[in-house]
Design a protein around this motif. Structure first.
Motif, mmCIF file in Angstrom:
data_model
loop_
_atom_site.group_PDB
_atom_site.id
_atom_site.type_symbol
_atom_site.label_atom_id
_atom_site.label_comp_id
_atom_site.label_asym_id
_atom_site.label_seq_id
_atom_site.Cartn_x
_atom_site.Cartn_y
_atom_site.Cartn_z
ATOM 1 N N ARG A 91 0.815 -1.224 0.000
ATOM 2 C CA ARG A 91 0.000 0.000 0.000
ATOM 3 C C ARG A 91 0.843 1.265 0.000
ATOM 4 O O ARG A 91 0.480 2.255 -0.622
ATOM 5 C CB ARG A 91 -0.941 0.013 1.209
ATOM 6 C CG ARG A 91 -2.066 -0.966 1.066
ATOM 7 C CD ARG A 91 -2.875 -1.042 2.353
ATOM 8 N NE ARG A 91 -3.814 -2.131 2.257
ATOM 9 C CZ ARG A 91 -5.113 -1.976 2.270
ATOM 10 N NH1 ARG A 91 -5.643 -0.793 2.383
ATOM 11 N NH2 ARG A 91 -5.915 -3.020 2.177
ATOM 12 N N LEU A 94 1.967 1.925 -3.468
ATOM 13 C CA LEU A 94 0.836 2.394 -4.284
ATOM 14 C C LEU A 94 0.533 3.863 -3.988
ATOM 15 O O LEU A 94 0.313 4.656 -4.900
ATOM 16 C CB LEU A 94 -0.405 1.535 -4.023
ATOM 17 C CG LEU A 94 -0.306 0.066 -4.469
ATOM 18 C CD1 LEU A 94 -1.551 -0.708 -4.040
ATOM 19 C CD2 LEU A 94 -0.109 -0.054 -5.971
ATOM 20 N N ARG A 95 0.547 4.212 -2.701
ATOM 21 C CA ARG A 95 0.303 5.618 -2.302
ATOM 22 C C ARG A 95 1.375 6.538 -2.874
ATOM 23 O O ARG A 95 1.090 7.614 -3.387
ATOM 24 C CB ARG A 95 0.275 5.748 -0.776
ATOM 25 C CG ARG A 95 -1.117 5.654 -0.175
ATOM 26 C CD ARG A 95 -1.150 6.185 1.247
ATOM 27 N NE ARG A 95 -0.281 5.447 2.148
ATOM 28 C CZ ARG A 95 -0.631 4.329 2.778
ATOM 29 N NH1 ARG A 95 -1.834 3.826 2.627
ATOM 30 N NH2 ARG A 95 0.210 3.719 3.578
ATOM 31 N N GLY A 127 -1.205 -4.010 -10.797
ATOM 32 C CA GLY A 127 -0.834 -2.715 -10.209
ATOM 33 C C GLY A 127 -0.784 -1.591 -11.229
ATOM 34 O O GLY A 127 -1.120 -0.443 -10.931
ATOM 35 N N PHE A 130 -4.195 -0.405 -11.797
ATOM 36 C CA PHE A 130 -4.602 0.369 -10.612
ATOM 37 C C PHE A 130 -4.182 1.832 -10.768
ATOM 38 O O PHE A 130 -4.979 2.747 -10.574
ATOM 39 C CB PHE A 130 -3.967 -0.251 -9.355
ATOM 40 C CG PHE A 130 -4.089 0.598 -8.120
ATOM 41 C CD1 PHE A 130 -5.212 0.534 -7.307
ATOM 42 C CD2 PHE A 130 -3.068 1.472 -7.762
ATOM 43 C CE1 PHE A 130 -5.320 1.327 -6.174
ATOM 44 C CE2 PHE A 130 -3.160 2.272 -6.638
ATOM 45 C CZ PHE A 130 -4.303 2.196 -5.824
ATOM 46 N N PHE A 131 -2.921 2.059 -11.122
ATOM 47 C CA PHE A 131 -2.421 3.441 -11.287
ATOM 48 C C PHE A 131 -3.148 4.165 -12.421
ATOM 49 O O PHE A 131 -3.455 5.343 -12.310
ATOM 50 C CB PHE A 131 -0.915 3.447 -11.560
ATOM 51 C CG PHE A 131 -0.080 3.158 -10.350
ATOM 52 C CD1 PHE A 131 -0.131 3.983 -9.232
ATOM 53 C CD2 PHE A 131 0.768 2.070 -10.317
ATOM 54 C CE1 PHE A 131 0.644 3.725 -8.108
ATOM 55 C CE2 PHE A 131 1.543 1.796 -9.196
ATOM 56 C CZ PHE A 131 1.481 2.629 -8.092
#
Length: 193
Positions: A91, A94-95, A127, A130-131
């Protein structure tokens, strides 16, 4: 002069005489705003290759193990590279990645997650999707076409930004978006090989 600019000129000075880079499509990289730059991964030299051929500075996400090496753990953060723990939902990474895109910078990812041993494009990880879905960044596919052999040509091709609006509007899955991005990278490889 920033450390990034200095390091980039040093790396360019080392790599350019060895590999005859042919760079195509740099005009496809928006000159401002967040950009998610997604490239295939065929060699350890891919990050510096993209770093010296892209007209904008890139923040790369790199496997956390690299930050255990004494020299690299000092240099990588100065190059705006940050760690990601592979195989788990990291996480924090990702942040950090979303933050880079929101700041209007370039985030460089290798969607396959690891080098392709045979040079063939592998399945991308979710991922990346996701971005693409969670940001308003332009998504630019990139193809590196090798092999890296001394004094031979290495092509770096930047494709046109992909329109993510339809995926974002219908809240497509991260996997579907990743597949679409990988498909564009595959088309670049096929066209310029």
């Amino acid at each position: 002069m920033s450390f990034y600019t200095f390091a980039r000129s040093v790396v360019r000075g080392i790599l350019k005489p060895v590999y005859r880079y042919e760079v195509i499509g740099t005009e496809n990289i928006p000159s401002e705003g967040g950009v998610l730059l997604c490239s295939n991964h065929i060699d350890n030299l891919d990050p510096p290759t993209v770093g010296i051929t892209c007209p904008r500075p890139i923040s790369f996400m790199a496997k956390a193990e690299l930050f255990d090496a004494p020299v690299l753990k000092t240099i990588l953060p100065k190059l705006e590279t940050f760690p990601v723990k592979r195989g788990v939902g990291d996480r924090e990474a990702l942040r950090k990645g979303l933050g880079i895109l929101k700041e209007g910078k370039v985030l460089g990812l290798f969607p396959e997650g690891t080098r392709s041993k045979d040079g063939k494009l592998k399945k991308g990880l979710a991922g990346v999707g996701f971005f693409a879905l969670r940001s308003t960044a332009d998504v630019v596919p990139c193809a590196i076409i090798g092999p890296y052999k001394a004094f031979s040509k290495v092509k770096v091709v930047y494709g046109k930004p992909l329109d993510m609006s339809e995926f974002r509007e219908r809240r497509a899955s991260a996997d579907e978006v990743t597949e679409a991005i990988m498909s564009e990278i595959a088309k670049l490889i096929e066209k310029y090989q």
